[in-house]
Write an enzyme that holds these catalytic residues in place. Structure first.
Site, mmCIF file in Angstrom:
data_model
loop_
_atom_site.group_PDB
_atom_site.id
_atom_site.type_symbol
_atom_site.label_atom_id
_atom_site.label_comp_id
_atom_site.label_asym_id
_atom_site.label_seq_id
_atom_site.Cartn_x
_atom_site.Cartn_y
_atom_site.Cartn_z
ATOM 1 N N ASP A 14 0.912 -1.271 -0.171
ATOM 2 C CA ASP A 14 0.012 -0.015 -0.047
ATOM 3 C C ASP A 14 0.974 1.246 -0.006
ATOM 4 O O ASP A 14 1.540 1.646 0.991
ATOM 5 C CB ASP A 14 -0.680 -0.085 1.278
ATOM 6 C CG ASP A 14 -1.850 1.248 1.319
ATOM 7 O OD1 ASP A 14 -2.295 1.718 0.252
ATOM 8 O OD2 ASP A 14 -2.146 1.687 2.370
ATOM 9 N N GLU A 74 -1.493 -1.452 -4.674
ATOM 10 C CA GLU A 74 -2.829 -0.879 -5.030
ATOM 11 C C GLU A 74 -2.455 0.156 -6.072
ATOM 12 O O GLU A 74 -1.437 0.980 -6.129
ATOM 13 C CB GLU A 74 -3.178 -0.237 -3.572
ATOM 14 C CG GLU A 74 -4.290 -1.133 -3.166
ATOM 15 C CD GLU A 74 -5.361 -0.301 -2.055
ATOM 16 O OE1 GLU A 74 -5.559 -0.823 -1.223
ATOM 17 O OE2 GLU A 74 -5.802 0.726 -2.410
ATOM 18 N N ASP A 146 -2.410 0.764 7.285
ATOM 19 C CA ASP A 146 -1.334 0.562 6.105
ATOM 20 C C ASP A 146 -1.085 -0.885 5.761
ATOM 21 O O ASP A 146 -1.143 -1.355 4.546
ATOM 22 C CB ASP A 146 -0.136 1.271 6.168
ATOM 23 C CG ASP A 146 -0.444 2.889 6.064
ATOM 24 O OD1 ASP A 146 -1.380 3.343 5.529
ATOM 25 O OD2 ASP A 146 0.750 3.667 6.530
#
Lengths: 180, 180
Positions: A14, A74, A146
């Site tokens: 992420d 992502e 996160d």
């Protein structure tokens, strides 16, 4: 782990300039197991090249320690603040650089795809994603935000990038090779 | 080159996802010499991780071939299109990643600083920058636009990151260690 067939170790990322989350899971047959997660923080007082170096070194260390075979990251959103978008883009570019430098194949997933894979629909709240990550990986405590997002991205990749909800809706049969 | 003192080789980078310009110059005493320039292109049909790999490999090859000691990269602007800003940010993050991975110190300069260093004021047109790059490096032909911007960034760095015009205005004395 004593499972039939080789286990596939997946690293989810992420990306962020201030903090980049990472999460490692292992997929053996139809089982997912938690391996490790955490985040790499950079100092806002440092120069951008120094912060990028911190991210590269951190991801490099995670890869060297846990030796994943595949990576998933992502796809980030554009921010209302263009300057933030630029910084986030640079952090994501650095994260992908670290992954391809380590010769990992890198798959990309939108937040929508990640939510569909983990919760079953794309409009799930952040807390629902965290709860499902805990349940799917049998964690006793909640990982940081996160790290949870990174683990969710790894889970989405383990699911072959297909949302469970989307698959159910479409009535498609899940193939063993692609889905967890 | 038979100059007193060791020559400093500088790599300038003008980052972009479609095309990243590079330019190498050598600074010996008060002389600047052109070494090489060009650009690294990526295929828009490729995935973003693949395009980032192309940029990393390209910059890595330039560094391995020309062995610069320092690097300078332009600070990019936010675009009117947020998606373009994000892509540009990712390309710039990858370029910085390649430079810090090669253990090069990376300096950053705004377009304003580059124009001040090369032309003498910050409002110079792109063509003026190209003309001055040609004149300062005694080139017989104009380099491509991306290569010219990369060379201009390297020149700005050779000038110690201080615009010549700005220095003249401020009346500051140029220290040998910082300025060309």
């Amino acid at each position: 782990m004593q499972k039939a067939g080789p286990a596939l170790r997946i690293l989810g990322i992420d990306p962020g300039l201030r903090s980049t989350g990472f999460g490692l899971i292992e997929k053996s047959g139809s089982t997912l197991a938690y391996v490790a997660s955490g985040c790499i923080r950079t100092e806002s007082a440092d120069s951008l090249p120094q912060r990028i170096k911190t991210l590269l070194d951190g991801i490099g260390e995670v890869v060297a320690t846990y030796r994943p075979q595949q990576a998933a990251i992502e796809i980030v959103f554009v921010n209302v603040n263009p300057q933030s978008t630029l910084l986030l883009g640079q952090a994501r570019g650095a994260a992908i650089s670290a992954l391809v430098t380590a010769n990992l194949p890198v798959a990309e997933y939108t937040a929508l795809q990640v939510k569909q894979a983990v919760v079953g629909h794309g409009k799930a709240a952040k807390e629902q994603v965290q709860q499902m990550v805990m349940r799917l990986l049998k964690l006793s405590g909640a990982p940081g935000a996160d790290a949870a997002d990174a683990l969710a991205c790894a889970i989405a990749h383990a699911h072959g990038g297909q949302g469970l909800g989307a698959l159910a809706t479409a009535g498609r049969r899940v193939r063993g090779g692609r889905l967890l």
